[in-house]
Design a protein around this motif. Sequence first.
Motif, PDB file in Angstrom:
ATOM      1  N   ILE A  44       0.954  -1.590  -0.260  1.00 24.18           N
ATOM      2  CA  ILE A  44      -0.150  -0.013  -0.093  1.00 24.18           C
ATOM      3  C   ILE A  44       1.164   1.082  -0.048  1.00 24.18           C
ATOM      4  O   ILE A  44       2.013   1.572   0.674  1.00 24.18           O
ATOM      5  CB  ILE A  44      -0.817   0.339   1.000  1.00 24.18           C
ATOM      6  N   ILE A  66       0.656  -4.479   2.179  1.00 29.02           N
ATOM      7  CA  ILE A  66      -0.814  -3.982   2.122  1.00 29.02           C
ATOM      8  C   ILE A  66      -1.744  -5.198   3.160  1.00 29.02           C
ATOM      9  O   ILE A  66      -3.205  -4.528   3.326  1.00 29.02           O
ATOM     10  CB  ILE A  66      -1.524  -4.972   0.873  1.00 29.02           C
ATOM     11  N   LYS A 112      -2.980  -2.313   5.175  1.00 34.30           N
ATOM     12  CA  LYS A 112      -4.239  -0.646   4.793  1.00 34.30           C
ATOM     13  C   LYS A 112      -4.799  -0.363   5.686  1.00 34.30           C
ATOM     14  O   LYS A 112      -4.889   0.659   5.818  1.00 34.30           O
ATOM     15  CB  LYS A 112      -4.284  -1.905   3.548  1.00 34.30           C
ATOM     16  N   ASP A 113      -6.208  -1.098   5.874  1.00 34.12           N
ATOM     17  CA  ASP A 113      -7.248  -0.958   6.783  1.00 34.12           C
ATOM     18  C   ASP A 113      -6.316   0.031   7.990  1.00 34.12           C
ATOM     19  O   ASP A 113      -7.323   0.577   8.870  1.00 34.12           O
ATOM     20  CB  ASP A 113      -7.873  -1.969   7.494  1.00 34.12           C
ATOM     21  N   THR A 115      -4.145   6.837  -2.176  1.00 29.62           N
ATOM     22  CA  THR A 115      -3.218   5.831  -1.856  1.00 29.62           C
ATOM     23  C   THR A 115      -3.186   4.892  -3.280  1.00 29.62           C
ATOM     24  O   THR A 115      -4.265   4.815  -3.934  1.00 29.62           O
ATOM     25  CB  THR A 115      -4.286   4.795  -0.673  1.00 29.62           C
ATOM     26  N   GLU A 147      -2.173   0.531  -3.966  1.00 28.25           N
ATOM     27  CA  GLU A 147      -1.975  -0.639  -4.905  1.00 28.25           C
ATOM     28  C   GLU A 147      -1.197  -1.644  -5.505  1.00 28.25           C
ATOM     29  O   GLU A 147      -1.444  -1.265  -6.980  1.00 28.25           O
ATOM     30  CB  GLU A 147      -2.924  -1.565  -3.782  1.00 28.25           C
TER      31      GLU A 147
END
Length: 78
Positions: free
Chosen positions: A8, A53, A56-57, A73, A75
């Motif tokens: 990310i 990744i 990410k959240d 953002t 990926e």
Amino acid sequence: MIEKKQRIIFTFEKTTHVIKTEMKCKDAGMPGRVIPVPTAISAGCGLCFMADIEYKDELILFMEKENIEIENTYEMML
């Protein structure tokens, strides 16, 4: 050599925002590091914050809580 895997990427308008992000993440024990913006994307300041990744959240919630302004953002495999 670092293995390429899904990452990310967070871009910012100003270099100070990238540095602020790195410092706050480091202090909180969050993953990630500052790197030059990959050539496949563009950003205002030329630096970005990268992490695996799977974080990410967690990182997005942390940045919202810390009032860190993200430009975009992405990926991508890096």
